[in-house]
Scaffold this motif. Structure first.
Motif: not given
Length: 241
Positions: A13-14, A62-69
């Motif tokens: 995403w970066a 969350a089981l797997i960390p994630y971010r938001r846009d």
């Protein structure tokens, strides 16, 4: 699993990709207009991530960390998928539980798999964790619902918590699973039910023998579950050495 493969150099995403145009795979029953009329029992009512009000809680659990846009939409932890919209029950992470049941040792070792009714492939008899349910409870429930095998009195070995390359995933909705290993001395009777068309014990002294046995029955192993089963067999080799 994606029908819209993303170049590895553009998945993150970066990495800027101004012309990125993912395909919307939202099924008719999850379109905003349909959700106004009726919400499927397996899905949340939010037509878009902007309508979800508990992102803080979801991200912390969350089981797997994630971010938001910048718009507050959740972003798949593994990067772009080439697909947008929602073809799962929830926006963001959809927690699943996958009980891997193996009986016997060495050349006599067998694994219990089901034939999924959605993709007609052989898979671990697992499914989604219900709201308010724990992963250990979901492991037992899913196994019982799909195979009538009750292992509520067994303590499994938790193998991992991983992203699953599920065929329904999109940039904004995906599956992360808790997989667990149940080891039995011998096979037990299994009868398909719920989301399973069949329940079968397959030879599993190795991944090669398993895939050969599945192929000989004219069937295919669900690719997203291959790494989970492979890890379980590797762990068994250590435990039974």
């Amino acid at each position: 699993m994606s029908d819209h493969p993303i170049p590895a150099t553009l998945r993150d995403w970066a990495v800027s990709w101004p012309t990125y145009a993912p395909v919307d795979v939202t099924p008719p029953e999850l379109k905003p207009s349909a959700l106004k009329r009726e919400v499927p029992s397996w899905a949340e009512a939010a037509p878009t991530p902007a309508d979800v009000t508990d992102w803080g809680r979801r991200q912390s659990a969350a089981l797997i960390p994630y971010r938001r846009d910048a718009h507050g939409w959740p972003l798949h932890p593994a990067g772009r998928t080439g697909r947008t919209g929602r073809n799962l029950g929830r926006w963001g992470e959809n927690a699943a539980a996958d009980p891997i049941v193996i009986a016997g040792t060495g050349p006599q070792r067998q694994i219990l798999l089901i034939t999924r009714d959605d993709i007609h492939q052989e898979a671990i008899p697992g499914g989604m964790v219900d709201p308010g349910e724990t992963a250990p409870a979901a492991l037992v429930r899913e196994l019982l619902e799909e195979t009538h095998v009750d292992l509520s009195d067994h303590k499994p070995l938790i193998l991992g918590r991983d992203l699953v390359d599920d065929w329904r995933q999109t940039d904004h909705a995906w599956v992360a699973s808790t997989s667990a290993l149940y080891v039995l001395p011998t096979t037990v009777t299994a009868t398909a039910d719920d989301d399973a068309l069949d329940a079968t014990w397959y030879p599993a002294d190795s991944m090669a023998s398993l895939e050969t046995a599945i192929s000989n029955r004219g069937r295919t192993l669900y690719s997203a579950h291959r790494p989970l089963i492979s890890r379980a067999l590797a762990e068994l080799e250590k435990l039974q050495a």
